[in-house]
Motif scaffolding. Structure first.
Motif, PDB file in Angstrom:
ATOM      1  N   ALA A   1     -29.868  -7.490 -23.912  1.00  0.00           N
ATOM      2  CA  ALA A   1     -29.518  -8.916 -24.883  1.00  0.00           C
ATOM      3  C   ALA A   1     -27.923  -9.326 -24.659  1.00  0.00           C
ATOM      4  O   ALA A   1     -27.539 -10.442 -24.594  1.00  0.00           O
ATOM      5  CB  ALA A   1     -29.333  -7.963 -26.265  1.00  0.00           C
ATOM      6  N   ARG A   2     -27.282  -8.280 -24.380  1.00  0.00           N
ATOM      7  CA  ARG A   2     -25.649  -8.401 -23.985  1.00  0.00           C
ATOM      8  C   ARG A   2     -25.454  -9.141 -22.538  1.00  0.00           C
ATOM      9  O   ARG A   2     -24.356  -9.687 -22.323  1.00  0.00           O
ATOM     10  CB  ARG A   2     -25.054  -7.317 -23.999  1.00  0.00           C
ATOM     11  N   ASN A   3     -26.532  -9.125 -21.702  1.00  0.00           N
ATOM     12  CA  ASN A   3     -26.674  -9.930 -20.771  1.00  0.00           C
ATOM     13  C   ASN A   3     -27.462 -11.374 -20.708  1.00  0.00           C
ATOM     14  O   ASN A   3     -27.661 -11.877 -19.768  1.00  0.00           O
ATOM     15  CB  ASN A   3     -27.207  -9.052 -19.447  1.00  0.00           C
ATOM     16  N   GLY A   4     -27.740 -11.634 -22.118  1.00  0.00           N
ATOM     17  CA  GLY A   4     -28.627 -12.828 -22.332  1.00  0.00           C
ATOM     18  C   GLY A   4     -30.029 -12.697 -22.120  1.00  0.00           C
ATOM     19  O   GLY A   4     -30.459 -14.050 -21.923  1.00  0.00           O
ATOM     20  N   ARG A   5     -30.647 -11.425 -21.867  1.00  0.00           N
ATOM     21  CA  ARG A   5     -31.785 -11.355 -21.435  1.00  0.00           C
ATOM     22  C   ARG A   5     -32.873 -11.085 -22.661  1.00  0.00           C
ATOM     23  O   ARG A   5     -33.236  -9.988 -22.765  1.00  0.00           O
ATOM     24  CB  ARG A   5     -32.021 -10.469 -20.097  1.00  0.00           C
ATOM     25  N   CYS A   6     -32.696 -11.816 -23.699  1.00  0.00           N
ATOM     26  CA  CYS A   6     -33.056 -11.379 -25.070  1.00  0.00           C
ATOM     27  C   CYS A   6     -34.713 -11.366 -25.140  1.00  0.00           C
ATOM     28  O   CYS A   6     -35.262 -10.799 -25.765  1.00  0.00           O
ATOM     29  CB  CYS A   6     -32.511 -12.330 -26.035  1.00  0.00           C
ATOM     30  N   ASP A   7     -35.365 -12.275 -24.337  1.00  0.00           N
ATOM     31  CA  ASP A   7     -36.955 -12.480 -24.114  1.00  0.00           C
ATOM     32  C   ASP A   7     -37.257 -10.964 -23.849  1.00  0.00           C
ATOM     33  O   ASP A   7     -38.336 -10.125 -24.402  1.00  0.00           O
ATOM     34  CB  ASP A   7     -37.371 -13.305 -23.317  1.00  0.00           C
TER      35      ASP A   7
ATOM     36  N   ARG B   1     -31.647  -5.012 -33.278  1.00  0.00           N
ATOM     37  CA  ARG B   1     -32.806  -5.901 -33.317  1.00  0.00           C
ATOM     38  C   ARG B   1     -32.424  -7.129 -33.933  1.00  0.00           C
ATOM     39  O   ARG B   1     -32.822  -8.260 -33.468  1.00  0.00           O
ATOM     40  CB  ARG B   1     -33.837  -5.204 -34.283  1.00  0.00           C
ATOM     41  N   GLY B   2     -31.312  -7.213 -34.847  1.00  0.00           N
ATOM     42  CA  GLY B   2     -31.177  -8.214 -35.524  1.00  0.00           C
ATOM     43  C   GLY B   2     -30.417  -9.238 -34.580  1.00  0.00           C
ATOM     44  O   GLY B   2     -30.623 -10.693 -34.467  1.00  0.00           O
ATOM     45  N   MET B   3     -29.709  -8.740 -33.723  1.00  0.00           N
ATOM     46  CA  MET B   3     -28.820  -9.575 -32.897  1.00  0.00           C
ATOM     47  C   MET B   3     -29.864 -10.128 -31.566  1.00  0.00           C
ATOM     48  O   MET B   3     -29.703 -11.329 -31.321  1.00  0.00           O
ATOM     49  CB  MET B   3     -27.553  -8.774 -32.173  1.00  0.00           C
ATOM     50  N   ILE B   4     -30.813  -9.486 -31.519  1.00  0.00           N
ATOM     51  CA  ILE B   4     -31.761  -9.771 -30.348  1.00  0.00           C
ATOM     52  C   ILE B   4     -32.447 -11.111 -30.839  1.00  0.00           C
ATOM     53  O   ILE B   4     -32.787 -12.019 -30.362  1.00  0.00           O
ATOM     54  CB  ILE B   4     -32.649  -8.687 -29.789  1.00  0.00           C
ATOM     55  N   GLU B   5     -33.007 -11.001 -32.380  1.00  0.00           N
ATOM     56  CA  GLU B   5     -33.672 -12.149 -32.857  1.00  0.00           C
ATOM     57  C   GLU B   5     -32.896 -13.206 -32.872  1.00  0.00           C
ATOM     58  O   GLU B   5     -33.261 -14.267 -32.673  1.00  0.00           O
ATOM     59  CB  GLU B   5     -34.036 -11.482 -34.387  1.00  0.00           C
ATOM     60  N   ARG B   6     -31.391 -13.107 -33.307  1.00  0.00           N
ATOM     61  CA  ARG B   6     -30.694 -14.303 -33.405  1.00  0.00           C
ATOM     62  C   ARG B   6     -30.463 -14.997 -32.065  1.00  0.00           C
ATOM     63  O   ARG B   6     -30.482 -16.206 -32.046  1.00  0.00           O
ATOM     64  CB  ARG B   6     -29.291 -13.842 -33.852  1.00  0.00           C
ATOM     65  N   CYS B   7     -30.337 -14.158 -31.097  1.00  0.00           N
ATOM     66  CA  CYS B   7     -30.392 -14.673 -29.548  1.00  0.00           C
ATOM     67  C   CYS B   7     -31.480 -15.456 -29.174  1.00  0.00           C
ATOM     68  O   CYS B   7     -31.229 -16.466 -28.397  1.00  0.00           O
ATOM     69  CB  CYS B   7     -30.215 -13.413 -28.609  1.00  0.00           C
ATOM     70  N   LEU B   8     -32.673 -15.122 -29.725  1.00  0.00           N
ATOM     71  CA  LEU B   8     -33.636 -16.071 -29.497  1.00  0.00           C
ATOM     72  C   LEU B   8     -33.772 -16.937 -30.396  1.00  0.00           C
ATOM     73  O   LEU B   8     -35.042 -17.740 -30.072  1.00  0.00           O
ATOM     74  CB  LEU B   8     -35.008 -14.799 -29.690  1.00  0.00           C
ATOM     75  N   GLY B   9     -33.275 -17.701 -31.232  1.00  0.00           N
ATOM     76  CA  GLY B   9     -33.008 -18.544 -32.194  1.00  0.00           C
ATOM     77  C   GLY B   9     -33.659 -18.259 -33.532  1.00  0.00           C
ATOM     78  O   GLY B   9     -33.973 -19.281 -34.170  1.00  0.00           O
ATOM     79  N   HIS B  10     -34.178 -16.975 -33.496  1.00  0.00           N
ATOM     80  CA  HIS B  10     -34.788 -16.485 -34.763  1.00  0.00           C
ATOM     81  C   HIS B  10     -33.782 -16.287 -35.996  1.00  0.00           C
ATOM     82  O   HIS B  10     -33.792 -15.027 -36.268  1.00  0.00           O
ATOM     83  CB  HIS B  10     -35.741 -15.467 -34.525  1.00  0.00           C
ATOM     84  N   ARG B  11     -33.191 -17.175 -36.336  1.00  0.00           N
ATOM     85  CA  ARG B  11     -31.978 -16.858 -37.039  1.00  0.00           C
ATOM     86  C   ARG B  11     -32.170 -16.220 -38.646  1.00  0.00           C
ATOM     87  O   ARG B  11     -31.616 -15.114 -39.102  1.00  0.00           O
ATOM     88  CB  ARG B  11     -30.932 -18.123 -37.457  1.00  0.00           C
TER      89      ARG B  11
END
Length: 430
Positions: A361-367, A390-400
């Motif tokens: 996630a911190r490298n932008g590979r959230c999928d 998990r919350g930060m990953i969901e936000r990274c994917l646009g699932h605010r």
């Protein structure tokens, strides 16, 4: 007063938990009780004297296999007391000497198993634990070594059964602590607290074991946001064992949660001055950072690299811990995914899943991160940091909306779950 023996049946019914959980998950390193290796804990000076006495004994009797086995365990105790991993190779040599003299020495084999756990070599620990079990099938502590290794390997059903057997064979602080940890993994904090209270009763008359158990009980309260009860347990640890560094470290978190950063830094410095463990040094750096003292924070973070090299030089695998530290602190972020993936291959646990998810996630590979984050939570563990990830990953994917729900869940569970990330989560939700 209810005795440990009277309560044993309740705890050894832990196997009933497995039927509902299927134990399909993973996590890392159970917080092994001080007496978990079978070596009776003493204070630092007593252990140093014991080492000296055993060395003299072996000079006079160089073919004393039992003496070498005892010395190997004493060296491990010195490593725990001092934080100096150079005691590990000495332990290894002493235990192997014992086995050359007496190939069937179960204490020496079990000691090598506990040493492998300390070095994060969990497959080796499992093999040695099973070998020790063949030599001494009724040794309860061997089931602790086996269960700890299985946990790190993500084999939870087997691990829980090993802990259950350990508690049945010999109710002890180490057995109850492991049952407590297993219940915590399954998202049952109240039941975990109950088992840790049994560990506390069992540790009576053992000052260091009592202090350790108070700290673990406090951490259980801390994990569900109960700062006051946690602080009381940490202070009780200091009453049981004066100068106990793990209590200073834990109380530093309490002071930080109460907004007293200077007091937190002072306490953490006391922990580091006693034993410069990586987790103490890292937290001290984070506390300095929270204070705005970036120069001091940087010094602690640089010290972490020195400690890591020392651990590696003495046979300790640090990939998982290094990956998480680097990701959290923006160090070698690009390399962290490779390191975390390597670590997870060796420790396929929910901690391994979580660290790899966070590195991705911190490298932008959230999928890719999302699948590992789901796996990290699959046991139902109520761990605020993993929920935050998990919350930060969901936000990274646009699932605010989903992401914010996880962040709120993490903060509701423990508003002070991380010196670095809890304030960040609060700010993001504002």
């Amino acid at each position: 007063m209810v005795t440990v023996a009277a309560l044993a049946a309740t705890v050894t019914l832990f196997s009933g938990v497995l039927r509902g959980s299927h134990s399909s998950g993973a996590l890392a390193a159970a917080p092994t009780a001080p007496t978990g290796t079978g070596f009776v804990q003493t204070g630092t000076e007593d252990t140093a004297a014991l080492v000296a006495g055993l060395q003299q004994r072996l000079e006079a009797s160089p073919k004393d296999a039992e003496g070498y086995a005892e010395l190997g365990l004493a060296y491990q105790q010195r490593a725990r007391e001092t934080g100096d991993p150079s005691w590990y190779p000495r332990s290894d040599r002493a235990l192997r000497r014992a086995l050359r003299l007496a190939p069937g020495n179960a204490v020496a084999v079990g000691g090598l198993g506990s040493l492998a756990l300390s070095r994060h070599r969990f497959r080796d620990a499992l093999a040695l634990g099973r070998r020790s079990l063949r030599l001494g099938p009724a040794n309860a502590r061997t089931y602790g070594v086996i269960g700890d290794a299985l946990l790190e390997l993500g084999r939870y059903g087997e691990a829980f059964r090993a802990f259950d057997t350990m508690a049945r064979l010999k109710p002890s602080d180490g057995a109850y602590a492991r049952v407590s940890y297993a219940r915590e993994l399954l998202g049952r904090p109240d039941d975990a607290i109950a088992a840790m209270r049994l560990a506390l009763v069992s540790a009576t008359d053992q000052p260091e074991a009592t202090a350790w158990t108070h700290v673990q009980l406090g951490k259980l309260y801390w994990s569900i946001g109960r700062v006051g009860p946690a602080a009381r347990q940490y202070r009780a640890a200091l009453s049981a064992f004066h100068g106990y560094p793990y209590a200073f470290d834990a109380l530093a978190q309490v002071q930080a949660a109460r907004g007293r950063l200077s007091a937190a830094v002072a306490l953490e410095n006391r922990a580091v001055d006693t034993i410069p463990l990586p987790q103490f040094v890292s937290q001290l750096g984070d506390l300095y950072r929270a204070e705005g003292n970036r120069a001091q924070a940087r010094r602690q973070y640089e010290l972490m690299d020195v400690i890591r090299r020392l651990l590696v030089a003495n046979g300790v695998k640090t990939d998982l811990e290094t990956a998480l530290f680097d990701v959290d602190h923006g160090i070698r972020t690009g390399e962290s995914v490779t390191l975390a993936r390597k670590a997870r291959a060796l420790r396929p646990s929910i901690d391994g899943d979580d660290v790899l998810a966070w590195a991705l996630a911190r490298n932008g590979r959230c999928d890719e991160a999302l699948g590992y984050s789901k796996r990290a939570l699959r046991l139902g563990t109520r761990d605020a940091l993993k929920i935050f990830h998990r919350g930060m990953i969901e936000r990274c994917l646009g699932h605010r909306s989903a992401g914010d729900a996880f962040l709120r869940d993490a903060l509701a569970l423990n508003p002070h779950f991380s010196i670095l990330w809890a304030p960040f989560a609060k700010k993001e939700l504002r």
